[in-house]
Design a protein around this motif. Structure first.
Motif, PDB file in Angstrom:
ATOM      1  N   GLY A   1      27.288  44.135  34.806  1.00 47.40           N
ATOM      2  CA  GLY A   1      27.145  45.364  35.567  1.00 47.40           C
ATOM      3  C   GLY A   1      27.809  45.222  36.914  1.00 47.40           C
ATOM      4  N   PHE A   2      27.962  46.349  37.620  1.00 47.86           N
ATOM      5  CA  PHE A   2      28.679  46.300  38.884  1.00 47.86           C
ATOM      6  C   PHE A   2      27.900  45.554  39.972  1.00 47.86           C
ATOM      7  CE2 PHE A   2      29.840  47.930  43.067  1.00 47.86           C
ATOM      8  CZ  PHE A   2      31.205  47.667  43.059  1.00 47.86           C
ATOM      9  N   GLN A   3      26.648  45.917  40.162  1.00 53.43           N
ATOM     10  CA  GLN A   3      25.886  45.355  41.276  1.00 53.43           C
ATOM     11  C   GLN A   3      25.693  43.851  41.160  1.00 53.43           C
ATOM     12  OE1 GLN A   3      22.659  47.725  43.184  1.00 53.43           O
ATOM     13  NE2 GLN A   3      22.709  48.914  41.288  1.00 53.43           N
ATOM     14  N   LYS A   4      25.469  43.369  39.948  1.00 53.08           N
ATOM     15  CA  LYS A   4      25.169  41.954  39.757  1.00 53.08           C
ATOM     16  C   LYS A   4      26.412  41.074  39.687  1.00 53.08           C
ATOM     17  CE  LYS A   4      20.694  42.681  37.503  1.00 53.08           C
ATOM     18  NZ  LYS A   4      19.888  42.458  36.283  1.00 53.08           N
ATOM     19  N   THR A   5      27.561  41.696  39.600  1.00 56.36           N
ATOM     20  CA  THR A   5      28.807  40.915  39.567  1.00 56.36           C
ATOM     21  C   THR A   5      29.187  40.483  40.978  1.00 56.36           C
ATOM     22  OG1 THR A   5      29.695  41.943  37.560  1.00 56.36           O
ATOM     23  CG2 THR A   5      31.298  41.056  39.121  1.00 56.36           C
ATOM     24  N   THR A   6      29.637  39.244  41.094  1.00 59.95           N
ATOM     25  CA  THR A   6      30.120  38.734  42.381  1.00 59.95           C
ATOM     26  C   THR A   6      31.572  38.306  42.234  1.00 59.95           C
ATOM     27  OG1 THR A   6      29.506  36.439  41.949  1.00 59.95           O
ATOM     28  CG2 THR A   6      27.803  37.871  42.914  1.00 59.95           C
ATOM     29  N   ILE A   7      32.261  38.265  43.341  1.00 62.22           N
ATOM     30  CA  ILE A   7      33.652  37.818  43.312  1.00 62.22           C
ATOM     31  C   ILE A   7      33.727  36.351  42.897  1.00 62.22           C
ATOM     32  CG2 ILE A   7      33.829  37.093  45.732  1.00 62.22           C
ATOM     33  CD1 ILE A   7      36.511  39.167  43.899  1.00 62.22           C
ATOM     34  N   ALA A   8      32.698  35.588  43.227  1.00 58.86           N
ATOM     35  CA  ALA A   8      32.667  34.172  42.841  1.00 58.86           C
ATOM     36  C   ALA A   8      32.619  34.029  41.320  1.00 58.86           C
ATOM     37  CB  ALA A   8      31.472  33.483  43.479  1.00 58.86           C
ATOM     38  N   GLN A   9      31.860  34.895  40.651  1.00 56.20           N
ATOM     39  CA  GLN A   9      31.782  34.860  39.185  1.00 56.20           C
ATOM     40  C   GLN A   9      33.147  35.174  38.572  1.00 56.20           C
ATOM     41  OE1 GLN A   9      28.777  37.847  38.676  1.00 56.20           O
ATOM     42  NE2 GLN A   9      27.090  36.377  38.575  1.00 56.20           N
ATOM     43  N   ILE A  10      33.822  36.147  39.151  1.00 54.85           N
ATOM     44  CA  ILE A  10      35.140  36.539  38.652  1.00 54.85           C
ATOM     45  C   ILE A  10      36.134  35.390  38.817  1.00 54.85           C
ATOM     46  CG2 ILE A  10      37.088  38.112  39.011  1.00 54.85           C
ATOM     47  CD1 ILE A  10      34.991  40.233  39.887  1.00 54.85           C
ATOM     48  N   ILE A  11      36.099  34.762  39.972  1.00 50.43           N
ATOM     49  CA  ILE A  11      37.004  33.645  40.251  1.00 50.43           C
ATOM     50  C   ILE A  11      36.765  32.494  39.273  1.00 50.43           C
ATOM     51  CG2 ILE A  11      37.492  31.831  41.950  1.00 50.43           C
ATOM     52  CD1 ILE A  11      36.935  34.044  44.115  1.00 50.43           C
ATOM     53  N   LYS A  12      35.496  32.225  39.024  1.00 50.73           N
ATOM     54  CA  LYS A  12      35.154  31.137  38.095  1.00 50.73           C
ATOM     55  C   LYS A  12      35.661  31.437  36.689  1.00 50.73           C
ATOM     56  CE  LYS A  12      31.261  28.418  36.347  1.00 50.73           C
ATOM     57  NZ  LYS A  12      29.780  28.225  36.389  1.00 50.73           N
ATOM     58  N   LYS A  13      35.466  32.669  36.234  1.00 52.73           N
ATOM     59  CA  LYS A  13      35.908  33.037  34.886  1.00 52.73           C
ATOM     60  C   LYS A  13      37.438  32.999  34.788  1.00 52.73           C
ATOM     61  CE  LYS A  13      33.584  36.120  32.553  1.00 52.73           C
ATOM     62  NZ  LYS A  13      33.211  35.432  31.285  1.00 52.73           N
ATOM     63  N   ALA A  14      38.103  33.394  35.871  1.00 47.90           N
ATOM     64  CA  ALA A  14      39.571  33.389  35.865  1.00 47.90           C
ATOM     65  C   ALA A  14      40.143  31.992  36.062  1.00 47.90           C
ATOM     66  CB  ALA A  14      40.087  34.318  36.963  1.00 47.90           C
ATOM     67  N   ASN A  15      39.289  31.057  36.487  1.00 48.35           N
ATOM     68  CA  ASN A  15      39.712  29.677  36.730  1.00 48.35           C
ATOM     69  C   ASN A  15      40.843  29.616  37.760  1.00 48.35           C
ATOM     70  OD1 ASN A  15      39.593  26.887  36.377  1.00 48.35           O
ATOM     71  ND2 ASN A  15      41.157  26.914  34.747  1.00 48.35           N
ATOM     72  N   THR A  16      40.620  30.349  38.865  1.00 49.54           N
ATOM     73  CA  THR A  16      41.578  30.324  39.964  1.00 49.54           C
ATOM     74  C   THR A  16      40.893  29.801  41.222  1.00 49.54           C
ATOM     75  OG1 THR A  16      41.049  32.590  40.635  1.00 49.54           O
ATOM     76  CG2 THR A  16      42.826  32.314  39.048  1.00 49.54           C
ATOM     77  N   GLY A  17      41.684  29.434  42.183  1.00 48.97           N
ATOM     78  CA  GLY A  17      41.126  28.940  43.434  1.00 48.97           C
ATOM     79  C   GLY A  17      40.408  30.044  44.197  1.00 48.97           C
TER      80      GLY A  17
END
Length: 205
Positions: A34-50
């Protein structure tokens, strides 16, 4: 498109690939949490980027989400941009019926993402403003079609195209959210029949 990418420097190609990875990871994460529970840190981790690298492309999750929303809305715009040059009232109503069907069908097909859009509109001022601009673009396109019908003596000329377009879009938007939330109160065919009948008989001669 591929040829144009291949002509870019390796560094720029890498940048495009990183951005694409972040967007794909963002969509997956939004759909999962969901939108509210998503964090940019989670996205970065899933994308495996710095961590720092991600902020080169997006200042926050809202900005990333707005790009995803724009990509989705471009598919709806394709429906709105279907040529509208009817020569009779019946032809106009058939074209309108087809557009409404395509619009609502696409919303239902993309209902998981559309539900995230709805959530985001309610909690992010930036996304709410982006949605307002999306609405205005649709309304402007509808206004053009109404003006065409009036100029060709198909529609009542005492009506304001922009006001009629606004009411028409809001009606479609309301039922779109009903169908997206799958409340099963109304069948899509019934929604389309009633919407087009009221709109068509109110506007067309």
């Amino acid at each position: 498109m591929i040829d144009s990418i291949d002509k870019l420097s390796p560094r720029k190609q890498q940048a495009l690939q990183t951005r694409k990875k972040l967007l794909e990871a963002g969509q997956e994460t939004f759909l999962e949490n969901g939108f509210q529970k998503t964090t940019i840190a989670q996205i970065i981790k899933k994308a495996n980027t710095g961590y720092g690298t991600a902020y080169v492309y997006f200042k926050n999750k809202d900005e990333l989400f707005m790009i995803l929303m724009d990509d989705l809305m471009n598919r709806f715009y394709e429906v709105a941009e279907i040529p509208f040059k009817p020569q009779s009232k019946n032809e106009a109503l058939e074209l309108i019926k087809n557009q409404v069907h395509l619009f609502l069908t696409l919303a239902v097909e993309e209902k998981n993402m559309m539900m995230i859009v709805k959530e985001a509109i309610g909690v992010s001022a930036d996304i709410d403003q982006a949605w307002y601009k999306i609405r205005e673009r649709f309304i402007n396109r509808i206004s053009i079609d109404i003006a065409y019908a009036q100029e060709n003596d198909l529609a009542k000329k005492n009506l304001d195209p922009s006001l009629v377009a606004r009411g028409w879009f809001y009606s479609n938007e309301m039922y779109m959210w009903e169908l997206v939330h799958n409340e099963e109160k109304y069948a899509m065919d019934d929604v389309i029949h009633n919407l087009v009948s009221i709109y068509g008989n109110g506007l067309y001669e």
